[in-house]
Design a protein around this motif. Structure first.
Motif, PDB file in Angstrom:
ATOM      1  N   ILE A  66      -6.231   9.918  15.548  1.00 19.77           N
ATOM      2  CA  ILE A  66      -6.877   9.927  16.858  1.00 19.77           C
ATOM      3  C   ILE A  66      -7.924   8.819  16.910  1.00 19.77           C
ATOM      4  N   PRO A  67      -8.241   8.332  18.110  1.00 18.61           N
ATOM      5  CA  PRO A  67      -9.238   7.259  18.230  1.00 18.61           C
ATOM      6  C   PRO A  67     -10.579   7.664  17.629  1.00 18.61           C
ATOM      7  N   LYS A  68     -11.294   6.676  17.114  1.00 21.99           N
ATOM      8  CA  LYS A  68     -12.571   6.888  16.443  1.00 21.99           C
ATOM      9  C   LYS A  68     -13.699   6.388  17.344  1.00 21.99           C
ATOM     10  N   PRO A  69     -14.482   7.289  17.917  1.00 18.56           N
ATOM     11  CA  PRO A  69     -15.545   6.869  18.832  1.00 18.56           C
ATOM     12  C   PRO A  69     -16.748   6.302  18.082  1.00 18.56           C
ATOM     13  N   ASP A  70     -16.514   5.244  17.344  1.00 16.24           N
ATOM     14  CA  ASP A  70     -17.561   4.641  16.517  1.00 16.24           C
ATOM     15  C   ASP A  70     -18.332   3.593  17.310  1.00 16.24           C
ATOM     16  N   PHE A  71     -19.580   3.405  16.944  1.00 16.04           N
ATOM     17  CA  PHE A  71     -20.395   2.354  17.561  1.00 16.04           C
ATOM     18  C   PHE A  71     -21.581   2.073  16.658  1.00 16.04           C
ATOM     19  N   ARG A  72     -22.119   0.895  16.794  1.00 15.58           N
ATOM     20  CA  ARG A  72     -23.316   0.529  16.052  1.00 15.58           C
ATOM     21  C   ARG A  72     -24.518   1.125  16.770  1.00 15.58           C
ATOM     22  N   ILE A  73     -25.345   1.851  16.049  1.00 16.36           N
ATOM     23  CA  ILE A  73     -26.496   2.528  16.651  1.00 16.36           C
ATOM     24  C   ILE A  73     -27.562   1.499  17.000  1.00 16.36           C
ATOM     25  N   PRO A  74     -27.958   1.410  18.269  1.00 21.50           N
ATOM     26  CA  PRO A  74     -28.936   0.388  18.682  1.00 21.50           C
ATOM     27  C   PRO A  74     -30.253   0.517  17.923  1.00 21.50           C
ATOM     28  N   ARG A  75     -30.878  -0.609  17.718  1.00 19.86           N
ATOM     29  CA  ARG A  75     -32.148  -0.626  16.981  1.00 19.86           C
ATOM     30  C   ARG A  75     -33.215   0.198  17.684  1.00 19.86           C
TER      31      ARG A  75
ATOM     32  N   THR B 139      -7.664  12.361  10.492  1.00 19.21           N
ATOM     33  CA  THR B 139      -7.790  10.906  10.356  1.00 19.21           C
ATOM     34  C   THR B 139      -8.114  10.290  11.703  1.00 19.21           C
ATOM     35  N   LEU B 140      -9.059   9.345  11.660  1.00 22.16           N
ATOM     36  CA  LEU B 140      -9.490   8.666  12.879  1.00 22.16           C
ATOM     37  C   LEU B 140      -9.499   7.161  12.641  1.00 22.16           C
TER      38      LEU B 140
ATOM     39  N   VAL C 100       0.858  -1.182   0.000  1.00 18.66           N
ATOM     40  CA  VAL C 100       0.000   0.000   0.000  1.00 18.66           C
ATOM     41  C   VAL C 100       0.893   1.230   0.000  1.00 18.66           C
ATOM     42  N   ILE C 101       0.721   2.098  -0.999  1.00 16.70           N
ATOM     43  CA  ILE C 101       1.453   3.359  -1.062  1.00 16.70           C
ATOM     44  C   ILE C 101       0.515   4.468  -0.601  1.00 16.70           C
ATOM     45  N   GLY C 102       0.931   5.162   0.459  1.00 17.09           N
ATOM     46  CA  GLY C 102       0.111   6.238   0.987  1.00 17.09           C
ATOM     47  C   GLY C 102      -0.353   5.966   2.402  1.00 17.09           C
ATOM     48  N   THR C 103      -0.515   7.028   3.169  1.00 13.72           N
ATOM     49  CA  THR C 103      -0.980   6.883   4.557  1.00 13.72           C
ATOM     50  C   THR C 103      -1.980   7.987   4.892  1.00 13.72           C
ATOM     51  N   GLY C 104      -2.846   8.331   3.924  1.00 19.04           N
ATOM     52  CA  GLY C 104      -3.877   9.329   4.162  1.00 19.04           C
ATOM     53  C   GLY C 104      -5.135   8.716   4.731  1.00 19.04           C
ATOM     54  N   SER C 105      -6.250   9.437   4.633  1.00 16.29           N
ATOM     55  CA  SER C 105      -7.481   8.990   5.267  1.00 16.29           C
ATOM     56  C   SER C 105      -8.022   7.703   4.652  1.00 16.29           C
ATOM     57  N   SER C 106      -7.846   7.512   3.334  1.00 13.67           N
ATOM     58  CA  SER C 106      -8.280   6.254   2.716  1.00 13.67           C
ATOM     59  C   SER C 106      -7.400   5.102   3.180  1.00 13.67           C
ATOM     60  N   ALA C 107      -6.101   5.331   3.206  1.00 14.65           N
ATOM     61  CA  ALA C 107      -5.169   4.287   3.614  1.00 14.65           C
ATOM     62  C   ALA C 107      -5.417   3.853   5.044  1.00 14.65           C
ATOM     63  N   VAL C 108      -5.784   4.779   5.912  1.00 14.79           N
ATOM     64  CA  VAL C 108      -6.035   4.448   7.310  1.00 14.79           C
ATOM     65  C   VAL C 108      -7.171   3.430   7.438  1.00 14.79           C
TER      66      VAL C 108
END
Length: 511
Positions: free
Chosen positions: A209-218, A294-295, A177-185
């Motif tokens: 930085i950490p990505k505060p992601d979560f699956r949204i409850p039904r 980038t997260l 992989v060439i590149g370390t931008g937001s897509s590469a992350v």
């Protein structure tokens, strides 16, 4: 509207991504129905149609990444995946009657302003189209950027760009992989799990930085559907966060904000990468904010895997079997992924195709030879009756607010021109120059000129050393000015004798 003859449509919208969809919706709501939306692809969605690489998704919480007039209760992730955005785009097209205006599979290759008839002639793969007004909604990230590496075309394995993903190629065997931008992350952690060996070629380390992601409850999604007003709460929280981030980092380089984010990224790096050498090579030597945000919760820890190797030496060449670097090493590869971003301010991409304005002025040359500036991010003097979405100095913290602001500006000009019976709407030179001076003066206070951003090799900077991607203002100010700009800043005129000019044009054609 005077002199609609000799036009195929009153308005042409170029691009069927979110910018084009928004333009179509607002035109219909303004009572303008004689328009067409062109796109070279066979579907809507823009970057979310084109970018389908593994784990593709947004970089901000989704409640701030949608139209203000069309909140969506059905997001499944706080940081939505690409297919969710594509579904949302299709939903907007169907709900707001945009489908009947679409002409897909039609690529615009050039456009020229007819000085005699005050209209645009667009060249497409299906012939010429004449329109009074044009809204260029082709987006800021439409041209994938391929690096200038000797021998790249000679690579014998699978060569993939992140924006044109080939799903028939498995990420197996030896992958680079060439590149370390937001897509590469987003791509690199996925590739590490599938490949036998992954080699990441890094030119410049990035802050992640950490990505505060979560699956949204039904149940929460059900609540949003039953009580749509509840969606305003997360939306305004996200918009406030974006405003604080945008102004605290990019505009004014708040030491507290920048340092806090750097410490957050540094803590994640130290906890996830035990190897001191690798950790040092992943550590940026420029301030947070000099490159795209980038997260990720997975990127750093990927480099602790046994099958992943970080290469930070410069790439010298690519041959049939792999990549050669400046330290004399040759890295054998079966698949090479180019996560090298997009052309943004290159002469080949701004504009996306040749645009010839009044007096034969080439827009690309005009912007390149002067400064990359559009009045309020939307218009330039040599191109009357033409508007651009995501133009220089239009973007603030919110991507969708930027779209809605620019569309509101364009529709106001068009409706005012129609009200006055004008055939030409052109920004005046003095307001244009005043806006350019204001933006360039303001941006001097941003982080880009008060830090060591030159080490970041950021695509933010154009050939003049300016940063026209961002508008140095608050979102509130941008929202107000894009909708309340003085109409006196535009010249509204009508052909002295439309009939005579059309007659002369017909006589020239006959001769």
């Amino acid at each position: 509207m005077i002199a609609a003859s000799r036009t195929d449509f009153e308005v042409v919208v170029v691009g069927a991504g979110f910018s084009g969809i928004c333009a179509a919706i607002r035109l219909r709501q303004a009572g303008i129905h004689d328009f067409v939306v062109l796109d070279k692809a066979d579907d809507v969605g823009g970057i979310w149609r084109d970018n389908t690489y593994p784990d593709v998704g947004v970089d901000i919480p989704i409640w701030g990444y949608c139209f203000s007039f069309e909140p969506n209760p059905d997001w499944r992730h706080a940081y939505a995946k690409g297919h969710e955005l594509q579904t949302y785009a299709t939903r907007c097209v169907e709900k707001y009657g945009v489908r009947e205006h679409l002409q897909l599979g039609t690529e615009v290759t050039a456009m020229r302003f007819d000085d005699d008839l005050d209209l645009w002639v667009l060249q497409t793969g299906r012939g010429a189209i004449r329109a009074r007004f044009v809204i260029n909604a082709y987006g800021a990230l439409g041209h994938p950027k391929m690096p200038d590496i000797p021998g790249l075309d000679s690579f014998g394995g699978a060569l993939i760009h992140s924006a044109r993903w080939d799903h028939t190629v498995p990420l197996a065997g030896r992958v680079g992989v060439i590149g370390t931008g937001s897509s590469a992350v987003q791509i690199i952690p996925e590739a590490a799990e599938r490949a036998e060996r992954l080699t990441v070629f890094q030119r410049t380390p990035i802050w992640v930085i950490p990505k505060p992601d979560f699956r949204i409850p039904r149940l929460l999604r059900m609540g949003f559907r039953m009580f749509p007003f509840l969606l305003r709460i997360p939306r305004w929280i996200v918009l406030l966060w974006l405003e604080l981030l945008y102004n605290g980092v990019f505009r004014f380089k708040s030491p507290v904000t920048v340092t806090a984010l750097e410490r957050l990224a540094g803590a994640a790096l130290r906890s996830q990468v035990p190897d001191l050498d690798v950790r040092a090579r992943l550590s940026p030597h420029y301030r947070f904010g000099c490159k795209f945000l980038t997260l990720s919760n997975r990127y750093y820890k990927t480099f602790a895997r046994d099958n992943v190797r970080l290469v930070s030496e410069n790439i010298e060449l690519v041959d049939a079997t792999g990549v050669g670097t400046a330290d004399g090493q040759h890295h054998e590869l079966d698949t090479l992924v180019m996560a090298t971003g997009f052309e943004v301010f290159e002469r080949t991409s701004l504009p996306r195709y040749p645009i010839t304005g009044i007096g034969g002025v080439d827009l690309g040359d005009y912007l390149h030879d002067n400064r990359n500036v559009c009045y309020e991010g939307v218009t330039v003097p040599p191109c009357p009756n033409a508007f651009v979405i995501h133009g220089p100095y239009s973007m603030t913290g919110s991507f969708f607010m930027t779209i809605e602001n620019a569309v509101a500006h364009a529709v106001r000009c068009i409706t005012e021109g129609r009200r006055r019976g004008a055939t030409r709407v052109a920004v005046k030179a003095e307001p244009y120059a005043r806006f350019a001076e204001e933006m360039i003066t303001r941006q001097a206070r941003s982080i880009f000129y008060n830090s060591n951003c030159e080490q970041a090799r950021s695509f933010y900077f154009d050939q003049n050393g300016d940063v026209p991607l961002f508008r140095p203002s608050t979102s509130v100010e941008a929202w107000w000015r894009m909708r309340r700009f003085p109409l006196a800043d535009y010249a509204f005129s009508t052909c002295a004798s439309v009939g005579q000019r059309e007659q002369r044009a017909g006589q020239r054609g006959a001769s």
